[in-house]
Design an enzyme around this catalytic site. Structure first.
Site, PDB file in Angstrom:
ATOM      1  N   HIS A  77       0.820  -1.221   0.000  1.00 10.01           N
ATOM      2  CA  HIS A  77       0.000   0.000   0.000  1.00 10.01           C
ATOM      3  C   HIS A  77       0.850   1.266   0.000  1.00 10.01           C
ATOM      4  O   HIS A  77       0.537   2.221  -0.717  1.00 10.01           O
ATOM      5  CB  HIS A  77      -0.962   0.002   1.188  1.00 10.01           C
ATOM      6  CG  HIS A  77      -1.996  -1.072   1.125  1.00 10.01           C
ATOM      7  ND1 HIS A  77      -2.933  -1.285   2.124  1.00 10.01           N
ATOM      8  CD2 HIS A  77      -2.255  -2.025   0.181  1.00 10.01           C
ATOM      9  CE1 HIS A  77      -3.711  -2.303   1.790  1.00 10.01           C
ATOM     10  NE2 HIS A  77      -3.304  -2.776   0.624  1.00 10.01           N
ATOM     11  N   HIS A 233      -9.217  -2.113  -5.717  1.00 10.37           N
ATOM     12  CA  HIS A 233      -8.149  -2.432  -4.759  1.00 10.37           C
ATOM     13  C   HIS A 233      -7.127  -3.381  -5.370  1.00 10.37           C
ATOM     14  O   HIS A 233      -5.936  -3.298  -5.064  1.00 10.37           O
ATOM     15  CB  HIS A 233      -8.706  -3.034  -3.468  1.00 10.37           C
ATOM     16  CG  HIS A 233      -7.645  -3.225  -2.434  1.00 10.37           C
ATOM     17  ND1 HIS A 233      -7.188  -2.197  -1.630  1.00 10.37           N
ATOM     18  CD2 HIS A 233      -6.882  -4.303  -2.114  1.00 10.37           C
ATOM     19  CE1 HIS A 233      -6.225  -2.636  -0.848  1.00 10.37           C
ATOM     20  NE2 HIS A 233      -6.011  -3.914  -1.135  1.00 10.37           N
ATOM     21  N   ASP A 237      -3.098  -2.718  -5.416  1.00  5.85           N
ATOM     22  CA  ASP A 237      -2.022  -3.663  -5.080  1.00  5.85           C
ATOM     23  C   ASP A 237      -1.031  -3.817  -6.234  1.00  5.85           C
ATOM     24  O   ASP A 237       0.188  -3.857  -6.014  1.00  5.85           O
ATOM     25  CB  ASP A 237      -2.613  -5.032  -4.737  1.00  5.85           C
ATOM     26  CG  ASP A 237      -3.230  -5.077  -3.346  1.00  5.85           C
ATOM     27  OD1 ASP A 237      -2.921  -4.206  -2.514  1.00  5.85           O
ATOM     28  OD2 ASP A 237      -4.025  -6.006  -3.098  1.00  5.85           O
ATOM     29  N   HIS A 260      -0.895 -10.971  -5.208  1.00  2.00           N
ATOM     30  CA  HIS A 260       0.484 -10.551  -4.937  1.00  2.00           C
ATOM     31  C   HIS A 260       1.522 -11.488  -5.542  1.00  2.00           C
ATOM     32  O   HIS A 260       2.551 -11.045  -6.047  1.00  2.00           O
ATOM     33  CB  HIS A 260       0.708 -10.425  -3.426  1.00  2.00           C
ATOM     34  CG  HIS A 260      -0.135  -9.366  -2.794  1.00  2.00           C
ATOM     35  ND1 HIS A 260      -0.029  -8.036  -3.145  1.00  2.00           N
ATOM     36  CD2 HIS A 260      -1.101  -9.435  -1.853  1.00  2.00           C
ATOM     37  CE1 HIS A 260      -0.893  -7.333  -2.433  1.00  2.00           C
ATOM     38  NE2 HIS A 260      -1.559  -8.155  -1.648  1.00  2.00           N
TER      39      HIS A 260
END
Length: 280
Positions: A77, A233, A237, A260
């Protein structure tokens, strides 16, 4: 275009998401060609880490890097806010291993960066322009970098139960990032909470810092900030994780159910290509 940093130091404090500890994070100016460097002031000799894809570890619900004896959890973030606002050089000083989760988005990091004031430096910004498609995949999850003179993300998200499918395509500029991406909070499926806790994750999680999906209901302290907050969101990321390439990238990123691990896999491949081209 010139490189940028921030004019003055600014500090944020709060509880970290996965480790659950209270941490102080200070963003500080950095010289040209520094990149984004984390400094662990709670460890002996205050080791510094410039996170790169080759350092990633345990990419479960967060981005973790390990370098020597220094470990950094959930750095995506703050990386996203710096990258989204086009900050090239900064020191991220922490007295713990994980930044504060704050409200689960990047908007408070954005506010802090703006308070610190972004300033231009003398050196020219170096960019890596993708010349041909680069693809990484895992199962039905795919992430592609396509040649593009800019920074665009087209993303489709869907949870493991194949519901809550969302799609959006955005040109990522500081203004778009600030308004359309930074406010979007992290989220989880209600049924995943107990397994994550058993894994030692989300020790500091709460409805103040995440959106929880339970069936068709949304459980959160505040209403959704966008009808498609989840896919936004995912872009947040990705904007952070792509910093692991170690160079600013010009590309159109097309993502389907990315996370991720896939983000860092692509950053690793892009870094290999960039380094090879630099040495040729």
């Amino acid at each position: 275009m010139k490189q940028t940093t921030i004019k003055r130091a600014v500090t944020l404090s709060g509880k970290s998401l996965h480790t659950g500890g209270t941490v102080n994070l200070t963003l500080k100016p950095a010289p040209e060609n520094t990149g984004i460097v984390f400094r662990r002031i709670d460890l002996p000799e205050h080791p510094e880490v410039r996170p790169l894809a080759d350092m990633t570890s345990e990419m479960v619900r967060n981005t973790t890097v390990v370098f020597g004896g220094a470990k950094l959890f959930t750095i995506e973030h703050v990386l996203s806010a710096l990258n989204g606002l086009d900050v090239d050089n900064a020191i991220v000083e922490m007295d713990g291993e994980e930044p504060p989760i704050l409200d689960g988005s990047a908007q408070l990091f954005v506010k802090a960066i703006e308070e610190a004031e972004i300033v231009e430096q003398n050196a020219q910004r170096v960019c890596f322009a993708v010349k041909s498609p680069v693809v990484v995949s895992q199962g039905d999850c795919v992430l592609v970098a396509l040649p593009y003179n800019g920074f665009r993300v087209t993303c489709t998200s869907q949870d493991d139960r194949k519901v809550h499918t969302q799609h959006i395509s955005l040109e990522i500029t500081p203004e778009v990032y600030r308004k359309e991406i930074a406010p979007c909070r992290t989220f989880t499926i209600y049924e995943d909470i107990e397994p994550l806790i058993k894994m030692g994750k989300i020790q500091g999680g709460s409805l103040d810092s995440a959106v929880v999906i339970k069936g068709d209901k949304i459980i959160s302290k505040d209403p959704l900030r966008f009808p498609d907050e989840f896919v936004r969101h995912k872009i947040l990321d990705l904007v952070g994780d792509i910093v692991l390439t170690g160079i600013r990238v010009k590309a159109h990123f097309v993502a389907v159910k990315t996370g991720h691990k896939l983000n860092s896999d692509l950053a690793r491949e892009l870094r290999k290509i960039y380094l090879k081209q630099s040495h040729d």
